[in-house]
Write a protein that holds these residues in place. Structure first.
Motif, PDB file in Angstrom:
ATOM      1  N   GLU A 154      -0.953  13.374 -10.882  1.00 34.77           N
ATOM      2  CA  GLU A 154       0.269  13.023 -10.168  1.00 34.77           C
ATOM      3  C   GLU A 154      -0.004  12.014  -9.058  1.00 34.77           C
ATOM      4  OE1 GLU A 154       3.025  17.021 -10.456  1.00 34.77           O
ATOM      5  OE2 GLU A 154       1.298  17.039  -9.104  1.00 34.77           O
ATOM      6  N   LYS A 155      -1.160  12.147  -8.402  1.00 35.02           N
ATOM      7  CA  LYS A 155      -1.520  11.184  -7.355  1.00 35.02           C
ATOM      8  C   LYS A 155      -1.724   9.792  -7.936  1.00 35.02           C
ATOM      9  CE  LYS A 155      -3.733  14.564  -4.338  1.00 35.02           C
ATOM     10  NZ  LYS A 155      -5.003  15.047  -3.785  1.00 35.02           N
ATOM     11  N   VAL A 156      -2.435   9.704  -9.064  1.00 33.84           N
ATOM     12  CA  VAL A 156      -2.675   8.406  -9.710  1.00 33.84           C
ATOM     13  C   VAL A 156      -1.357   7.808 -10.188  1.00 33.84           C
ATOM     14  CG1 VAL A 156      -3.732   7.284 -11.720  1.00 33.84           C
ATOM     15  CG2 VAL A 156      -5.058   8.911 -10.358  1.00 33.84           C
ATOM     16  N   GLY A 192       1.596   8.372  -9.002  1.00 38.32           N
ATOM     17  CA  GLY A 192       2.349   7.942  -7.822  1.00 38.32           C
ATOM     18  C   GLY A 192       1.846   6.616  -7.282  1.00 38.32           C
ATOM     19  N   SER A 193       0.527   6.426  -7.284  1.00 40.84           N
ATOM     20  CA  SER A 193      -0.055   5.156  -6.815  1.00 40.84           C
ATOM     21  C   SER A 193       0.345   4.011  -7.724  1.00 40.84           C
ATOM     22  CB  SER A 193      -1.579   5.258  -6.756  1.00 40.84           C
ATOM     23  OG  SER A 193      -1.964   6.230  -5.830  1.00 40.84           O
ATOM     24  N   ILE A 194       0.296   4.247  -9.021  1.00 45.64           N
ATOM     25  CA  ILE A 194       0.692   3.211  -9.992  1.00 45.64           C
ATOM     26  C   ILE A 194       2.168   2.870  -9.823  1.00 45.64           C
ATOM     27  CG2 ILE A 194       1.026   2.732 -12.448  1.00 45.64           C
ATOM     28  CD1 ILE A 194      -1.556   4.380 -12.929  1.00 45.64           C
ATOM     29  N   ARG A 195       2.983   3.909  -9.659  1.00 53.42           N
ATOM     30  CA  ARG A 195       4.418   3.697  -9.478  1.00 53.42           C
ATOM     31  C   ARG A 195       4.681   2.896  -8.210  1.00 53.42           C
ATOM     32  NH1 ARG A 195       6.074   8.867  -9.290  1.00 53.42           N
ATOM     33  NH2 ARG A 195       5.720   9.044 -11.506  1.00 53.42           N
ATOM     34  N   LYS A 196       3.940   3.181  -7.150  1.00 54.43           N
ATOM     35  CA  LYS A 196       4.107   2.477  -5.876  1.00 54.43           C
ATOM     36  C   LYS A 196       3.748   0.993  -6.037  1.00 54.43           C
ATOM     37  CE  LYS A 196       3.153   4.881  -1.936  1.00 54.43           C
ATOM     38  NZ  LYS A 196       2.269   5.427  -0.885  1.00 54.43           N
ATOM     39  N   VAL A 197       2.644   0.715  -6.715  1.00 56.55           N
ATOM     40  CA  VAL A 197       2.219  -0.671  -6.941  1.00 56.55           C
ATOM     41  C   VAL A 197       3.218  -1.400  -7.833  1.00 56.55           C
ATOM     42  CG1 VAL A 197       0.448  -2.104  -8.052  1.00 56.55           C
ATOM     43  CG2 VAL A 197      -0.221  -0.201  -6.558  1.00 56.55           C
ATOM     44  N   ALA A 198       3.731  -0.718  -8.847  1.00 57.10           N
ATOM     45  CA  ALA A 198       4.653  -1.346  -9.801  1.00 57.10           C
ATOM     46  C   ALA A 198       5.993  -1.674  -9.159  1.00 57.10           C
ATOM     47  CB  ALA A 198       4.857  -0.432 -11.001  1.00 57.10           C
ATOM     48  N   THR A 199       6.413  -0.908  -8.142  1.00 58.10           N
ATOM     49  CA  THR A 199       7.725  -1.158  -7.540  1.00 58.10           C
ATOM     50  C   THR A 199       7.665  -2.096  -6.349  1.00 58.10           C
ATOM     51  OG1 THR A 199       7.481   0.845  -6.182  1.00 58.10           O
ATOM     52  CG2 THR A 199       8.667   1.071  -8.284  1.00 58.10           C
ATOM     53  N   GLN A 200       6.458  -2.439  -5.876  1.00 58.43           N
ATOM     54  CA  GLN A 200       6.340  -3.387  -4.764  1.00 58.43           C
ATOM     55  C   GLN A 200       6.629  -4.808  -5.246  1.00 58.43           C
ATOM     56  OE1 GLN A 200       2.426  -2.936  -3.180  1.00 58.43           O
ATOM     57  NE2 GLN A 200       2.960  -1.141  -1.967  1.00 58.43           N
ATOM     58  N   LYS A 201       7.241  -5.590  -4.385  1.00 56.77           N
ATOM     59  CA  LYS A 201       7.581  -6.968  -4.752  1.00 56.77           C
ATOM     60  C   LYS A 201       6.722  -7.937  -4.002  1.00 56.77           C
ATOM     61  CE  LYS A 201      12.251  -6.066  -6.139  1.00 56.77           C
ATOM     62  NZ  LYS A 201      13.620  -6.401  -6.019  1.00 56.77           N
TER      63      LYS A 201
END
Length: 148
Positions: A135-137, A139-148
């Motif tokens: 879940e941590k990984v 979440g990190s991937i999701r955070k990177v993918a949603t950054q512009k």
């Protein structure tokens, strides 16, 4: 031929792991049931990963006084619960690091987690499980993918 030997070996290892896990779950349930017959039960855990994990369970009376404690600590599914009475007679809400300094770090953390969980529940809160490594990984991937 070697391919099938590897597949069969992996399958056998999976079945053995499953059976040992079931035995450990049965041990947990038996000990939990015994403590539950004595009163309420406070449970604390510290996940281990590649180091020993720990689960501490305490039978407590209506005033929060510890009647009996059980602890499971180990890396493998072969670990079993052991009784410990050092904390009997103590109010679970008042446990501090000084009370548990004679135990390993993982056991200390699980005992303090049980105390914290008890305080949270009696004050009307709810306990959230910590995120798993997956879940941590994610979440990190999701955070990177949603950054512009």
């Amino acid at each position: 031929m070697i391919f099938w030997a590897v597949i069969i070996s992996l399958g056998a290892a999976y079945v053995v792991q499953f059976l040992l896990t079931m035995m450990q779950m049965k041990n947990f349930n038996l000990n939990f049931r015994d403590l539950r017959r004595m009163g309420r039960v406070a449970i604390g855990k510290k996940k281990g990963g590649f180091v020993a994990g720990s689960i501490a369970m305490f039978a407590i009376d209506d005033k929060g006084i510890i009647l009996k404690g059980m602890c499971l600590s180990g890396v493998t599914v072969l670990a079993r619960f052991k009784e410990f009475n050092d904390l009997n007679g103590i109010d679970i809400a008042t446990i501090t690091k000084d009370h548990v300094k004679s135990y390993s770090k993982q056991v200390q953390k699980s005992i303090l987690d049980a105390s914290s969980n008890y305080i949270t529940i009696t004050s009307g809160g709810s306990i959230e499980d910590p995120k798993s490594p997956f879940e941590k990984v994610a979440g990190s991937i999701r955070k990177v993918a949603t950054q512009k």
